[in-house]
Motif scaffolding. Structure first.
Motif, PDB file in Angstrom:
ATOM      1  N   PRO A  84     -57.536  90.848 -51.562  1.00 47.61           N
ATOM      2  CA  PRO A  84     -58.128  89.923 -52.541  1.00 47.61           C
ATOM      3  C   PRO A  84     -59.480  89.381 -52.122  1.00 47.61           C
ATOM      4  O   PRO A  84     -60.301  89.038 -52.976  1.00 47.61           O
ATOM      5  CB  PRO A  84     -57.093  88.793 -52.631  1.00 47.61           C
ATOM      6  CG  PRO A  84     -56.329  88.861 -51.357  1.00 47.61           C
ATOM      7  CD  PRO A  84     -56.285  90.311 -50.994  1.00 47.61           C
ATOM      8  N   CYS A  85     -59.725  89.320 -50.813  1.00 47.57           N
ATOM      9  CA  CYS A  85     -61.023  88.838 -50.350  1.00 47.57           C
ATOM     10  C   CYS A  85     -62.135  89.784 -50.776  1.00 47.57           C
ATOM     11  O   CYS A  85     -63.215  89.346 -51.185  1.00 47.57           O
ATOM     12  CB  CYS A  85     -60.990  88.682 -48.826  1.00 47.57           C
ATOM     13  SG  CYS A  85     -62.498  88.003 -48.121  1.00 47.57           S
ATOM     14  N   ILE A  86     -61.877  91.080 -50.681  1.00 49.65           N
ATOM     15  CA  ILE A  86     -62.889  92.059 -51.089  1.00 49.65           C
ATOM     16  C   ILE A  86     -62.855  92.290 -52.597  1.00 49.65           C
ATOM     17  O   ILE A  86     -63.853  92.685 -53.204  1.00 49.65           O
ATOM     18  CB  ILE A  86     -62.674  93.372 -50.321  1.00 49.65           C
ATOM     19  CG1 ILE A  86     -62.778  93.105 -48.809  1.00 49.65           C
ATOM     20  CG2 ILE A  86     -63.681  94.430 -50.727  1.00 49.65           C
ATOM     21  CD1 ILE A  86     -62.574  94.316 -47.947  1.00 49.65           C
ATOM     22  N   ALA A  87     -61.714  92.010 -53.220  1.00 52.47           N
ATOM     23  CA  ALA A  87     -61.596  92.219 -54.669  1.00 52.47           C
ATOM     24  C   ALA A  87     -62.526  91.315 -55.467  1.00 52.47           C
ATOM     25  O   ALA A  87     -62.812  91.598 -56.630  1.00 52.47           O
ATOM     26  CB  ALA A  87     -60.153  91.986 -55.112  1.00 52.47           C
ATOM     27  N   LEU A  88     -63.013  90.239 -54.867  1.00 50.31           N
ATOM     28  CA  LEU A  88     -63.925  89.353 -55.601  1.00 50.31           C
ATOM     29  C   LEU A  88     -65.225  90.056 -55.955  1.00 50.31           C
ATOM     30  O   LEU A  88     -65.990  89.578 -56.809  1.00 50.31           O
ATOM     31  CB  LEU A  88     -64.198  88.083 -54.798  1.00 50.31           C
ATOM     32  CG  LEU A  88     -64.918  88.168 -53.444  1.00 50.31           C
ATOM     33  CD1 LEU A  88     -66.431  88.199 -53.593  1.00 50.31           C
ATOM     34  CD2 LEU A  88     -64.547  86.978 -52.572  1.00 50.31           C
ATOM     35  N   LEU A  89     -65.511  91.203 -55.315  1.00 51.06           N
ATOM     36  CA  LEU A  89     -66.718  91.948 -55.661  1.00 51.06           C
ATOM     37  C   LEU A  89     -66.685  92.411 -57.114  1.00 51.06           C
ATOM     38  O   LEU A  89     -67.741  92.530 -57.752  1.00 51.06           O
ATOM     39  CB  LEU A  89     -66.868  93.162 -54.734  1.00 51.06           C
ATOM     40  CG  LEU A  89     -67.142  92.860 -53.255  1.00 51.06           C
ATOM     41  CD1 LEU A  89     -67.153  94.158 -52.455  1.00 51.06           C
ATOM     42  CD2 LEU A  89     -68.454  92.114 -53.106  1.00 51.06           C
ATOM     43  N   GLY A  90     -65.491  92.684 -57.641  1.00 50.25           N
ATOM     44  CA  GLY A  90     -65.392  93.139 -59.029  1.00 50.25           C
ATOM     45  C   GLY A  90     -65.942  92.124 -60.009  1.00 50.25           C
ATOM     46  O   GLY A  90     -66.955  92.384 -60.692  1.00 50.25           O
ATOM     47  N   PRO A  91     -65.319  90.941 -60.132  1.00 48.23           N
ATOM     48  CA  PRO A  91     -65.865  89.953 -61.067  1.00 48.23           C
ATOM     49  C   PRO A  91     -67.223  89.428 -60.649  1.00 48.23           C
ATOM     50  O   PRO A  91     -68.053  89.090 -61.511  1.00 48.23           O
ATOM     51  CB  PRO A  91     -64.806  88.837 -61.049  1.00 48.23           C
ATOM     52  CG  PRO A  91     -64.049  89.025 -59.779  1.00 48.23           C
ATOM     53  CD  PRO A  91     -64.056  90.486 -59.508  1.00 48.23           C
TER      54      PRO A  91
END
Length: 669
Positions: A52-59
């Motif tokens: 989830p820490c890297i998933a913030l790149l999407g939004p």
């Protein structure tokens, strides 16, 4: 009926239904799937925190990108007017759903690995006049010897050494050690009184008889030109040496092990042990060929500090654990990016399509309520399918996720009439007169940051429960189907709550919703800390309607007001980043700090601690808001224009509850 069902928003509701159905089919089973491929809980916790820490790149990337690409087109979303379809927003959102389906399905291809608990085989030490040998039982799991490249240096702690005659097959070394001094073939270097049995007591005369020669001629262990003397009073001698592993056969198929399944490791440097002649005569018979040698018992070969065999336990490993971990982590990171980005873009679509006005509600909650039906229906069905397929339990949930995501993407791509293009101005009165310039909204950057922090803290508390709730359910003897039912328990009450969400938020106030959520989190954590069976977990999950559903729609509505119209996608990306990225990451780290030896008990300790944090946060927020911030929100920061006086009574009521319009004053924290 016209007020309840807006035909223009039916396809958007279907997309939300497919999206949340797909998320529900996979989200509760991801922690279980990580364990099913052979990862341990430590590795699973690491993945749950990193993804989830890297998933913030999407939004964080797609939100501003859509806003930037929409500049100059007359409306957010790439439409051509008030009735435009928002093609840019639809295409990018559909791409996110398709990529989510692809990458989560790829998790099914992660290679399986299996690691069994290490077994500690027996280790012996022998030394003669030519060399020294360390012997270890071969690992029965795979009938192989432990190997390493080059030399391996360390120490070997030995005790209870004996003189004897070695043979080519090393049978003497493997014979049981004597426990008394009365033997004809073996003679101890020193008398081990502690091991003497009560049936054969050792007399003082015998002790002197056997100990005196060692005081005169103590044994020497020589390695690389340095010798250690083993004295009678010593119970442990640490012998420094370097070992060379046996060579692997050329065919790499059969193992070269000594007879009776023992592995022999030779010393890298020159080593020797000299047997005194007077001791040698005691162990040699007339018809015996003797190779004088010394054998010793090895103490704690795997636990000795700086031990040469410290990591030589027998382990049965199927597959490559390292490769499995890194493959799963890489795919999972790529997979988590796209539904996170899709959630932000669908929030943008809801805000744009509902077209909220100052004298009416946009019904964002009703769109989310319809989608939440999928979250209530399909997780238990996916769990039931997984339970009925023990050979490949997670195949159906992952396929259902992919199917729902693809259906949602197809609806977005082919429905060109979806109202995703914003009107020229966001906030307007019933007469359509402009209320206030947009630069007025830009003054609330500090308030935006404060709301972002509050949502991130709420996301931390949410992740503290949901990140590893499947493990808790299984430890309470729950089933995979019951794990899916926990989402149903939280989603069903959320449907009516979301249907009337905007009215509820107007009545309660944004800040009071957040304060209530912190308080309910304290109740949920307390219940989980003392839960003894699955039914208590379900009761705690029912309360999620207050801690997730209402919190989420409140965050969407709050950021809709705080962020200018041309930054709509960015504004809706902010709560996703705060709650489902940063908060989810921190929560996974905090709730993952549990003991592997007693996971359920230590998890309850973490729940108690987080429950206290939630209640303290509620108390601090309540005090700050009602004693400090609320009084300042009573008076408008900017006087409304004269043509808005006709709506001042309604706006004043909204403003008093922390729901005021941007041109008067956005709700204070």
């Amino acid at each position: 009926m016209k007020q309840l069902v807006n035909k223009n928003l039916i396809t958007l509701k279907c997309v939300l239904f497919c999206f949340l159905s797909g998320v529900g089919c996979i989200f509760p089973f991801l922690p279980l799937h990580m364990l099913s491929v052979g990862l341990d809980k430590g590795e699973a916790r690491l993945i749950s925190a990193i993804a989830p820490c890297i998933a913030l790149l999407g939004p964080a990337v797609l939100g501003p990108l859509i806003d930037k690409m929409s500049v100059g087109r007359g409306s957010t979303g790439g439409g051509t007017g008030p009735s435009g379809s928002g093609r840019l927003l639809r295409v990018i959102t559909a791409a996110c759903l398709i990529l989510s389906a692809v990458f989560y399905t790829l998790l099914l291809s992660v290679p399986y690995t299996e690691r069994h608990e290490a077994r500690r085989p027996q280790v012996l030490f022998m030394c003669d006049e030519d060399s020294a040998y360390v012997m270890q039982e071969v690992c029965k799991e795979d009938m192989r010897c432990n190997r390493w490249s080059g030399e391996k240096s360390g120490v070997l702690a030995v005790t209870a050494c004996e003189y004897g005659c070695a043979d080519e097959n090393m049978t003497w070394v493997r014979q049981p050690f004597t426990t008394t001094s009365t033997t004809t073939t073996l003679s101890p270097m020193y008398l081990n009184v502690a091991n003497a049995t009560t049936e054969s007591p050792v007399t003082e005369e015998e002790e002197v008889k056997h100990s005196m020669p060692f005081e005169v001629n103590p044994p020497h262990f020589c390695y690389n030109g340095q010798c250690l003397v083993y004295m009678q009073h010593q119970a442990r001698l640490r012998v420094p040496l370097s070992l060379i592993a046996p060579e692997l056969p050329d065919d790499n198929e059969t193992e070269s092990v000594d007879s009776n399944d023992w592995c022999t490791y030779r010393t890298a440097g020159p080593s020797s042990c000299q047997v005194p002649p007077n001791r040698l005569a005691e162990v040699i018979t007339d018809d015996q060929e003797c190779r004088p040698a010394v054998r010793c018992q090895v103490l704690d070969p795997y636990d000795e500090p700086d031990g040469v065999l410290a990591d030589a336990e027998c382990r049965l490993v199927i597959g490559d654990p390292s490769y499995t971990f890194w493959t799963y982590l890489f795919i999972r990171i790529l997979a988590d990016i796209w539904p996170t980005a899709g959630l932000a873009l669908l929030g943008t679509a809801c805000v744009i399509a509902t077209r909220e006005t100052s004298l009416g509600r946009g019904d964002v909650g009703r769109q989310l309520a319809f989608g939440t039906l999928g979250l209530a229906i399909f997780p238990p069905l996916a769990g039931l399918a997984a339970q009925e397929m023990p050979d490949n339990p997670y195949l159906v949930p992952f396929i259902l996720h992919a199917v729902f995501m693809v259906i949602g993407a197809l609806i977005l791509l082919f429905d060109s009439h979806m109202p995703l293009s914003t009107p020229e101005w966001w906030w307007h009165t019933a007469t359509g007169v402009l209320a206030m310039p947009m630069n007025t909204v830009r003054r609330y950057g500090a308030e935006t940051a404060a709301v972002f922090a509050v949502v991130a803290l709420l996301g931390t508390l949410w992740s503290g429960i949901d990140a590893y709730l499947p493990w808790t359910v299984l430890e309470l003897n729950g089933t995979i189907t019951e794990m899916g039912l926990t989402l149903t328990a939280g989603a069903l009450p959320a449907v009516p709550a979301l249907w009337w969400a905007e009215a509820l938020v107007d009545y309660i106030g944004h800040s009071n919703v957040f304060i209530m959520a912190f308080t309910i989190y304290g109740v949920r954590y307390t219940g989980l800390a003392y839960s003894a069976d699955y039914s208590w977990v379900v009761v705690c999950e029912v309360l999620e309607v207050f801690t997730l559903s209402l919190v989420w729609v409140t965050a969407v509505l709050y950021f809709r007001h705080l962020v200018p119209r041309k930054y709509t996608a960015t504004g809706q990306a902010l709560p996703v980043i705060a709650h489902f990225c940063i908060g989810r990451c921190i929560g996974a780290i905090v709730s993952g700090i549990v003991s592997l030896e007693r996971p359920l008990e230590s998890a309850r300790d973490v729940y108690r601690a987080l429950g206290v944090v939630a209640l303290l946060s509620a108390a601090v927020y309540l005090a700050l808001y009602h004693l400090l911030l609320a009084p300042r929100c009573g008076a408008p920061a900017v006087s409304p224009p004269h043509h808005l006086l006709q709506a001042s009574s309604i706006d004043g009521q909204l403003n008093a509850k922390g729901m005021g319009l941007p041109q008067i004053r956005i709700a204070c924290l």
